[in-house]
Enzyme design. Structure first.
Site, PDB file in Angstrom:
ATOM      1  N   SER A 104       0.799  -1.232   0.000  1.00  0.00           N
ATOM      2  CA  SER A 104       0.000   0.000   0.000  1.00  0.00           C
ATOM      3  C   SER A 104       0.827   1.275   0.000  1.00  0.00           C
ATOM      4  CB  SER A 104      -0.962   0.001   1.193  1.00  0.00           C
ATOM      5  OG  SER A 104      -0.314  -0.336   2.403  1.00  0.00           O
ATOM      6  N   GLY A 157       0.148   3.367  -5.872  1.00  0.00           N
ATOM      7  CA  GLY A 157      -0.850   2.796  -6.772  1.00  0.00           C
ATOM      8  C   GLY A 157      -2.180   2.491  -6.127  1.00  0.00           C
ATOM      9  N   ILE A 158      -2.764   1.360  -6.516  1.00  0.00           N
ATOM     10  CA  ILE A 158      -4.074   0.960  -6.015  1.00  0.00           C
ATOM     11  C   ILE A 158      -4.044   0.787  -4.500  1.00  0.00           C
ATOM     12  CG2 ILE A 158      -5.809  -0.880  -6.048  1.00  0.00           C
ATOM     13  CD1 ILE A 158      -5.084  -1.347  -8.994  1.00  0.00           C
ATOM     14  N   GLY A 159      -2.983   0.191  -3.983  1.00  0.00           N
ATOM     15  CA  GLY A 159      -2.900  -0.045  -2.547  1.00  0.00           C
ATOM     16  C   GLY A 159      -2.929   1.234  -1.739  1.00  0.00           C
ATOM     17  N   TYR A 206       1.024 -13.990 -14.752  1.00  0.00           N
ATOM     18  CA  TYR A 206       0.236 -13.071 -13.932  1.00  0.00           C
ATOM     19  C   TYR A 206      -1.228 -13.485 -13.931  1.00  0.00           C
ATOM     20  CZ  TYR A 206      -2.270  -8.761 -12.705  1.00  0.00           C
ATOM     21  OH  TYR A 206      -3.115  -7.837 -12.134  1.00  0.00           O
ATOM     22  N   SER A 228      -8.105  -9.434 -10.771  1.00  0.00           N
ATOM     23  CA  SER A 228      -7.967  -8.698 -12.018  1.00  0.00           C
ATOM     24  C   SER A 228      -8.851  -9.319 -13.078  1.00  0.00           C
ATOM     25  CB  SER A 228      -6.499  -8.752 -12.468  1.00  0.00           C
ATOM     26  OG  SER A 228      -6.340  -8.320 -13.804  1.00  0.00           O
TER      27      SER A 228
END
Length: 259
Positions: free
Chosen positions: A15, A18-20, A149, A136
């Site tokens: 975190s 980015g998204i975190g 991934y 995702s």
């Protein structure tokens, strides 16, 4: 709708950016005490400066046993666990080595399993908890340029559903959030791996979406805050009847009614 997480402690892995980071910021704004995680203390402390609200430091590389123990010492108890940590990158499928496959599984899947194993029993004992895995669209639409991934995100769907069954009837919910193509620094680097490096960002983004993600109904990259909005809702008491799900924030990328 009032999303009030006052009195709740949330651990968000990976975190510091980015998204975190967007998730950590949004949870803090909703009133949660947020534990910020990253591999180094310096990055964690810098991320905490960007959070308005109650945030604590939880550095540690959770892809290792030692790093996981370090985080668990910093955050012995959590009401909300957001397994966000993940790595990605384009690679020719036939050139992905055994070590690459193992690394993607260790970081993207097993790290989340370790923390779930640590926190779920405490949540069920209290009769309340929220566990989420940031998956995702690649979990169900495997990208040809990064199947390792995609494999790891498919695995998270199974992990999430299985732990949701393990928590059945306890007041603890477990869900996957299926993020679509999202605008982060890492994704900008990824985009430029696949399109002309001399293009300005706006043009590069459009070219990437046109050539490599044409299924998107948004026809743009998703902003991290848009993913965070869903995570905060699923972390709240208002989402008490949503568990065992794969909840899509993919901009309509996955061309199906169900995941």
């Amino acid at each position: 709708m009032r999303l009030d997480l006052s009195g709740k402690t949330a651990l968000v892995t990976g975190s510091t950016q980015g998204i975190g980071l967007a998730i950590a910021q949004s949870l803090a704004r909703a009133g949660a005490r947020v534990a910020v995680n990253g591999r180094t203390r310096d990055k964690v402390e810098k991320a905490i400066e960007a959070i308005e609200g109650d945030a604590i430091s939880a550095p540690g590389d959770i892809s290792t046993d030692e790093g996981t123990e370090q985080v668990l010492r910093a955050v012995p108890d959590a009401d909300i666990l957001v397994n966000n940590l993940g790595i990605f990158g384009a690679q020719d499928p036939l050139e992905i080595t055994d070590d690459d496959w193992r690394r993607y599984f260790e970081v993207n899947v097993l790290a989340a399993v370790r923390l779930t194993r640590a926190y779920l029993p405490k949540m069920t004992a209290k009769g309340w908890g929220r566990i989420q895995y940031i998956a995702s669209d690649s979990a169900v639409v495997i990208p040809a340029e990064m199947i390792h991934y995609g494999m790891s995100k498919t695995a998270l769907l199974g992990v999430s559903r299985g732990f949701a069954k393990a928590a059945a009837g306890t007041g603890v919910t477990v869900n996957c959030v299926m993020a679509g193509p999202t605008h982060t620094g890492g994704v900008e680097d990824f985009v430029y791996q696949l399109v002309d490096k001399d293009l300005p960002w706006d043009e590069a983004q459009r070219e990437f979406m046109r050539r490599h993600r044409p299924q998107s109904l948004l026809q743009r990259l998703i902003e991290p805050e848009e993913i965070a909005n869903m995570v905060v809702y699923l972390s709240s008491p208002l989402a008490s009847a949503t568990t065992g799900g794969a909840v899509r924030v993919d901009g309509g990328y996955v061309d199906s009614i169900l995941p």
